[in-house]
Design an enzyme around this catalytic site. Structure first.
Site: not given
Ligand code: HSE
Length: 399
Positions: A12, A185, A200
């Site tokens: 990122v 991740e 989230k």
């Molecule tokens: N591992 C997360 C996903 C990355 O696949 O959405 C973004 O938060």
């Protein structure tokens, strides 16, 4: 001239530098001045990289430089990201982040620290990658009582489920592919067990209520038990199977992350691959859906840079965000009403009809008896399904 420091030159962070450099002309035109990357903080060196001269290893160089107005934290993890962000805010530097773990754990504290020091703490990229949902929640939807949010909030699992549905490939093969593409991740458990989506939805539910919803209070169920036979049933019914994060008003706000069968006419049905979508229902607006790439270098970086632009345009002004530290006690998600898809052995037919009454049968495999229940609370469903022997699988349904 606005000077930026980027903390972490990984996927990122390097994307953030690229967006700021490649789109410097449009950003200048919209902000009214140049935005320049002055430092990149990383433990590593990047010989041969065109920005290798910007790399520093000591955060204090950034902290002590009064020219740096904005810090982009793209390190991930809580420490040292929390400490660096706090120090930067206390020094009056704006901070933006893609770090959902940090935002979920310390969001209100970081926002309050920013306010106390005349700057802003923004986190557009922490939810839904490139989708502008946080800014929408804080501005365009500020007049609404949000009654329900349903989100496909994890790109990795959506990629895996889409590939399994379309190509009939195994879960393990697709997971490996997703990791190679940089979506997953470091620890795939966070994606596939629904923890990433849980963090989230905790952030979105906090913005929905203005209080703090903790990820630890949210029930999460991952995708590891979904198999090809489930997809065959879903296909027969025109439904898809998605990992859905829900925040819904019902005697308070209830949250859950779990695989759902999504009806053919629901807007989330066709959200495929690494794409994410957030379906929001407001009491006046009705339904709205925000759709885009939920993971990946440039999409996520674009959302970070959106925060940079917002902060650069509003230096010294407080940007809107209502999120108090007061903890919200979540309502019981088992009171939410929905239908349920059930696969059982063919012998259970009589028991099912006695217990559930009216059902929609799905005829596909001789040895199985599959059906969808009528609408009921999850508590009622649990009581009824406990009477049935030979249950193979249950999946929540959203039509
Ligand atoms: N591992 C997360 C996903 C990355 O696949 O959405 C973004 O938060």
């Amino acid at each position: 001239m606005i000077k930026v420091a980027v903390l972490g030159y990984g996927t990122v962070g390097s994307g953030v530098v690229q967006v700021l450099q490649d789109n410097a002309d449009v950003i200048r035109a919209r902000v009214g001045e140049d935005i320049e990357v002055k430092y990149i903080l990383d433990l590593r060196d990047f010989p041969g990289d065109k920005n290798e001269g910007l790399v520093v290893h000591d955060f204090n160089i950034i902290l002590d430089d009064p020219e740096v107005n904005i810090v982009c934290e793209t390190m991930g993890g809580v420490h040292p990201a929390y400490d660096f962000s706090m120090s930067a805010l206390k020094a009056g530097k704006c901070v933006c982040t893609s770090n959902k773990e940090l935002v979920e754990n310390h969001g209100p504290e970081l926002i309050a620290t920013a306010r106390a020091n005349g700057c802003n703490y923004l986190f557009e990229a922490a939810v839904g990658g490139g989708i502008p949902i946080i800014r929408a929640m804080n501005t365009s939807l500020a007049q609404e009582k949000i009654v329900k949010i349903m989100g496909i909030l994890n790109g990795t699992t959506n990629y895996i489920l889409t590939k399994m549905a379309k190509d009939g490939v195994s879960y393990e093969t697709v997971l490996k592919e997703a990791q190679e593409l940089g979506y997953a991740e470091r620890n795939p458990e966070a994606d596939v067990e629904g923890h990433d989506a849980g963090r989230k939805i905790a952030i979105l539910a906090s913005l929905m209520t203005g209080k703090t919803v903790k990820f630890a209070d949210i029930s999460t169920e991952g995708i590891t038990k979904i198999n090809n036979r489930d997809f065959e049933y879903a296909r027969k019914m025109g439904k898809s199977i998605k990992l859905i994060a829900v925040a819904e008003c019902h005697d308070g706000v209830a949250c859950i992350v779990a695989p759902f069968m999504i009806g053919a006419d629901h807007p989330l049905n066709g959200v495929n691959g690494v794409f994410n979508a957030v379906h929001v229902t407001g009491n006046m607006l009705g339904d709205a859906m925000f759709y885009g790439q939920g993971a990946g270098k440039l999409a996520t970086a674009s959302a970070v840079v959106a925060d940079v632009v917002d902060m650069a345009r509003n230096m010294g002004r407080e940007l809107p965000c209502v999120w108090d530290e007061e903890k919200l006690e979540l309502a019981d998600y088992k009171k939410l009403v929905k239908r349920f898809f059930v696969r059982a052995t063919v012998k259970s037919r009589g028991e099912v009809l006695n217990t559930f009454g009216s059902i929609d049968e799905v005829d596909l495999f001789d040895e199985e008896f599959a059906f969808i229940t009528s609408h009921m609370s999850e508590h009622d469903f649990d009581k009824k399904i406990a009477n049935i022997k030979g249950v193979i699988k249950t999946i929540r349904v959203e039509d």
